[in-house]
Design a protein around this motif. Structure first.
Motif, PDB file in Angstrom:
ATOM      1  N   THR A  45       5.163   0.525  -1.889  1.00 30.57           N
ATOM      2  CA  THR A  45       6.434  -0.178  -2.060  1.00 30.57           C
ATOM      3  C   THR A  45       6.302  -1.632  -1.630  1.00 30.57           C
ATOM      4  OG1 THR A  45       7.711   1.837  -1.736  1.00 30.57           O
ATOM      5  CG2 THR A  45       8.848  -0.239  -1.350  1.00 30.57           C
ATOM      6  N   PHE A  46       5.668  -1.861  -0.476  1.00 28.06           N
ATOM      7  CA  PHE A  46       5.514  -3.229  -0.015  1.00 28.06           C
ATOM      8  C   PHE A  46       4.591  -4.030  -0.933  1.00 28.06           C
ATOM      9  CE2 PHE A  46       3.332  -6.525   2.422  1.00 28.06           C
ATOM     10  CZ  PHE A  46       4.428  -7.300   2.751  1.00 28.06           C
ATOM     11  N   LEU A  47       3.465  -3.449  -1.317  1.00 28.84           N
ATOM     12  CA  LEU A  47       2.528  -4.188  -2.164  1.00 28.84           C
ATOM     13  C   LEU A  47       3.152  -4.566  -3.507  1.00 28.84           C
ATOM     14  CD1 LEU A  47      -0.831  -2.314  -1.507  1.00 28.84           C
ATOM     15  CD2 LEU A  47      -0.138  -4.565  -0.690  1.00 28.84           C
ATOM     16  N   ILE A  48       3.793  -3.626  -4.143  1.00 30.85           N
ATOM     17  CA  ILE A  48       4.391  -3.894  -5.457  1.00 30.85           C
ATOM     18  C   ILE A  48       5.537  -4.899  -5.327  1.00 30.85           C
ATOM     19  CG2 ILE A  48       5.701  -2.854  -7.339  1.00 30.85           C
ATOM     20  CD1 ILE A  48       4.000  -0.305  -6.884  1.00 30.85           C
ATOM     21  N   SER A  49       6.390  -4.722  -4.318  1.00 30.93           N
ATOM     22  CA  SER A  49       7.525  -5.637  -4.140  1.00 30.93           C
ATOM     23  C   SER A  49       7.060  -7.038  -3.746  1.00 30.93           C
ATOM     24  CB  SER A  49       8.476  -5.104  -3.077  1.00 30.93           C
ATOM     25  OG  SER A  49       8.982  -3.863  -3.457  1.00 30.93           O
ATOM     26  N   ALA A  50       6.026  -7.118  -2.908  1.00 25.05           N
ATOM     27  CA  ALA A  50       5.525  -8.433  -2.495  1.00 25.05           C
ATOM     28  C   ALA A  50       4.887  -9.171  -3.663  1.00 25.05           C
ATOM     29  CB  ALA A  50       4.531  -8.267  -1.359  1.00 25.05           C
ATOM     30  N   VAL A  51       4.149  -8.464  -4.486  1.00 27.19           N
ATOM     31  CA  VAL A  51       3.566  -9.100  -5.670  1.00 27.19           C
ATOM     32  C   VAL A  51       4.665  -9.572  -6.607  1.00 27.19           C
ATOM     33  CG1 VAL A  51       2.208  -8.633  -7.747  1.00 27.19           C
ATOM     34  CG2 VAL A  51       1.350  -7.905  -5.526  1.00 27.19           C
ATOM     35  N   CYS A  52       5.678  -8.762  -6.792  1.00 22.46           N
ATOM     36  CA  CYS A  52       6.820  -9.166  -7.635  1.00 22.46           C
ATOM     37  C   CYS A  52       7.562 -10.354  -7.029  1.00 22.46           C
ATOM     38  CB  CYS A  52       7.781  -8.002  -7.829  1.00 22.46           C
ATOM     39  SG  CYS A  52       7.135  -6.719  -8.897  1.00 22.46           S
ATOM     40  N   ALA A  53       7.624 -10.430  -5.701  1.00 24.06           N
ATOM     41  CA  ALA A  53       8.319 -11.540  -5.048  1.00 24.06           C
ATOM     42  C   ALA A  53       7.631 -12.871  -5.319  1.00 24.06           C
ATOM     43  CB  ALA A  53       8.393 -11.288  -3.546  1.00 24.06           C
ATOM     44  N   PHE A  54       6.328 -12.861  -5.513  1.00 22.64           N
ATOM     45  CA  PHE A  54       5.614 -14.095  -5.799  1.00 22.64           C
ATOM     46  C   PHE A  54       5.491 -14.375  -7.297  1.00 22.64           C
ATOM     47  CE2 PHE A  54       4.033 -13.245  -1.488  1.00 22.64           C
ATOM     48  CZ  PHE A  54       4.383 -14.454  -0.910  1.00 22.64           C
ATOM     49  N   ILE A  55       5.531 -13.348  -8.117  1.00 27.39           N
ATOM     50  CA  ILE A  55       5.346 -13.540  -9.562  1.00 27.39           C
ATOM     51  C   ILE A  55       6.666 -13.809 -10.273  1.00 27.39           C
ATOM     52  CG2 ILE A  55       4.664 -12.371 -11.683  1.00 27.39           C
ATOM     53  CD1 ILE A  55       2.424 -11.070 -10.127  1.00 27.39           C
ATOM     54  N   LEU A  56       7.711 -13.077  -9.958  1.00 29.86           N
ATOM     55  CA  LEU A  56       8.981 -13.201 -10.683  1.00 29.86           C
ATOM     56  C   LEU A  56       9.585 -14.605 -10.671  1.00 29.86           C
ATOM     57  CD1 LEU A  56      10.822  -9.846 -10.007  1.00 29.86           C
ATOM     58  CD2 LEU A  56       9.748 -10.626 -12.100  1.00 29.86           C
ATOM     59  N   PRO A  57       9.591 -15.324  -9.544  1.00 23.81           N
ATOM     60  CA  PRO A  57      10.179 -16.671  -9.579  1.00 23.81           C
ATOM     61  C   PRO A  57       9.436 -17.644 -10.500  1.00 23.81           C
ATOM     62  CG  PRO A  57      10.098 -15.892  -7.333  1.00 23.81           C
ATOM     63  CD  PRO A  57       9.328 -14.910  -8.170  1.00 23.81           C
ATOM     64  N   GLY A  69      11.458 -10.939   1.936  1.00 21.39           N
ATOM     65  CA  GLY A  69      12.265 -10.233   2.933  1.00 21.39           C
ATOM     66  C   GLY A  69      12.864  -8.960   2.362  1.00 21.39           C
ATOM     67  N   TYR A  70      13.256  -9.011   1.100  1.00 24.22           N
ATOM     68  CA  TYR A  70      13.768  -7.822   0.424  1.00 24.22           C
ATOM     69  C   TYR A  70      12.661  -6.782   0.278  1.00 24.22           C
ATOM     70  CZ  TYR A  70      15.933  -4.953  -3.165  1.00 24.22           C
ATOM     71  OH  TYR A  70      16.439  -3.903  -3.867  1.00 24.22           O
ATOM     72  N   ALA A  71      11.426  -7.225   0.047  1.00 25.64           N
ATOM     73  CA  ALA A  71      10.292  -6.303  -0.035  1.00 25.64           C
ATOM     74  C   ALA A  71      10.086  -5.597   1.309  1.00 25.64           C
ATOM     75  CB  ALA A  71       9.029  -7.048  -0.440  1.00 25.64           C
ATOM     76  N   VAL A  72      10.213  -6.337   2.401  1.00 26.39           N
ATOM     77  CA  VAL A  72      10.087  -5.725   3.731  1.00 26.39           C
ATOM     78  C   VAL A  72      11.237  -4.746   3.968  1.00 26.39           C
ATOM     79  CG1 VAL A  72      10.110  -6.211   6.207  1.00 26.39           C
ATOM     80  CG2 VAL A  72       8.791  -7.661   4.673  1.00 26.39           C
ATOM     81  N   PHE A  73      12.440  -5.113   3.549  1.00 22.06           N
ATOM     82  CA  PHE A  73      13.596  -4.218   3.678  1.00 22.06           C
ATOM     83  C   PHE A  73      13.358  -2.908   2.930  1.00 22.06           C
ATOM     84  CE2 PHE A  73      17.558  -2.773   1.629  1.00 22.06           C
ATOM     85  CZ  PHE A  73      18.240  -2.338   2.753  1.00 22.06           C
ATOM     86  N   LEU A  74      12.889  -2.998   1.682  1.00 14.68           N
ATOM     87  CA  LEU A  74      12.592  -1.786   0.912  1.00 14.68           C
ATOM     88  C   LEU A  74      11.495  -0.956   1.576  1.00 14.68           C
ATOM     89  CD1 LEU A  74      12.706  -2.834  -2.845  1.00 14.68           C
ATOM     90  CD2 LEU A  74      14.323  -1.441  -1.579  1.00 14.68           C
ATOM     91  N   THR A  75      10.517  -1.632   2.158  1.00 15.30           N
ATOM     92  CA  THR A  75       9.432  -0.923   2.844  1.00 15.30           C
ATOM     93  C   THR A  75       9.963  -0.157   4.048  1.00 15.30           C
ATOM     94  OG1 THR A  75       7.878  -2.618   2.125  1.00 15.30           O
ATOM     95  CG2 THR A  75       7.197  -1.217   3.956  1.00 15.30           C
ATOM     96  N   VAL A  76      10.860  -0.765   4.798  1.00 16.02           N
ATOM     97  CA  VAL A  76      11.443  -0.077   5.959  1.00 16.02           C
ATOM     98  C   VAL A  76      12.258   1.133   5.510  1.00 16.02           C
ATOM     99  CG1 VAL A  76      13.121  -0.336   7.841  1.00 16.02           C
ATOM    100  CG2 VAL A  76      11.407  -2.098   7.440  1.00 16.02           C
ATOM    101  N   ILE A  77      13.039   0.969   4.450  1.00 18.24           N
ATOM    102  CA  ILE A  77      13.810   2.103   3.926  1.00 18.24           C
ATOM    103  C   ILE A  77      12.865   3.214   3.451  1.00 18.24           C
ATOM    104  CG2 ILE A  77      15.441   2.833   2.134  1.00 18.24           C
ATOM    105  CD1 ILE A  77      16.694   1.153   4.337  1.00 18.24           C
ATOM    106  N   SER A  78      11.786   2.835   2.773  1.00 18.46           N
ATOM    107  CA  SER A  78      10.810   3.818   2.312  1.00 18.46           C
ATOM    108  C   SER A  78      10.119   4.510   3.488  1.00 18.46           C
ATOM    109  CB  SER A  78       9.779   3.139   1.416  1.00 18.46           C
ATOM    110  OG  SER A  78       8.818   4.049   0.978  1.00 18.46           O
ATOM    111  N   LEU A  79       9.840   3.769   4.545  1.00 18.04           N
ATOM    112  CA  LEU A  79       9.230   4.358   5.740  1.00 18.04           C
ATOM    113  C   LEU A  79      10.180   5.349   6.410  1.00 18.04           C
ATOM    114  CD1 LEU A  79       6.677   4.229   7.474  1.00 18.04           C
ATOM    115  CD2 LEU A  79       7.795   2.460   8.815  1.00 18.04           C
ATOM    116  N   ILE A  80      11.454   5.015   6.451  1.00 18.59           N
ATOM    117  CA  ILE A  80      12.454   5.938   7.009  1.00 18.59           C
ATOM    118  C   ILE A  80      12.538   7.206   6.156  1.00 18.59           C
ATOM    119  CG2 ILE A  80      14.933   6.246   7.419  1.00 18.59           C
ATOM    120  CD1 ILE A  80      14.980   3.262   8.244  1.00 18.59           C
TER     121      ILE A  80
END
Length: 125
Positions: A45-57, A69-80
């Motif tokens: 989740t973090f890897l895919i979201s972080a890559v998207c965070a740099f590519i999408l803009p 930061g949203y990627a980290v948020f999703l990672t925390v939710i996924s970890l929970i």
């Protein structure tokens, strides 16, 4: 300049948010419940979201700057979610391990009995 949530229009980035949340839930379900690889879902989740965070803009005019930061948020939710899945499936994993050990012990006992019978029948001759 302070960033205000009201600056974001509802139509600017809802697809990314929706797709990322659904993707995180699907990854967590697949790796957590079906494959018993609990830590892999948050990492992916973090890897895919972080890559998207740099590519999408680079390709879209996204005015929401906190994608990492949203990627980290999703990672925390996924970890929970992974921790919850681990706790919920702990009893069934323990039961399967006990059954597997009992089957192995039973198979070893039967093999030992069969070897003894085979050796006894060969000794008679």
């Amino acid at each position: 300049m302070m960033f205000i949530l009201g600056d974001i229009s509802y139509t600017q980035i809802p697809n990314f948010l929706l797709i990322s949340i659904i993707g995180m839930l699907i990854l967590s379900l697949i790796f957590g419940l079906f494959m018993n690889k609990f830590i892999l879902a948050p990492v992916l989740t973090f890897l895919i979201s972080a890559v998207c965070a740099f590519i999408l803009p680079n390709f879209f005019d996204i005015k929401y700057p906190a994608l990492l930061g949203y990627a980290v948020f999703l990672t925390v939710i996924s970890l929970i979610l992974s921790a919850i899945f681990w706790y919920v499936t702990k009893d069934s994993r323990d039961r399967k391990n006990r059954e597997r050990r009992a089957n192995n012990e039973r198979q070893e006992f039967e093999d030992r009995q069969n070897r003894e019978r085979f050796n006894d029948s060969n000794d008679v001759r």
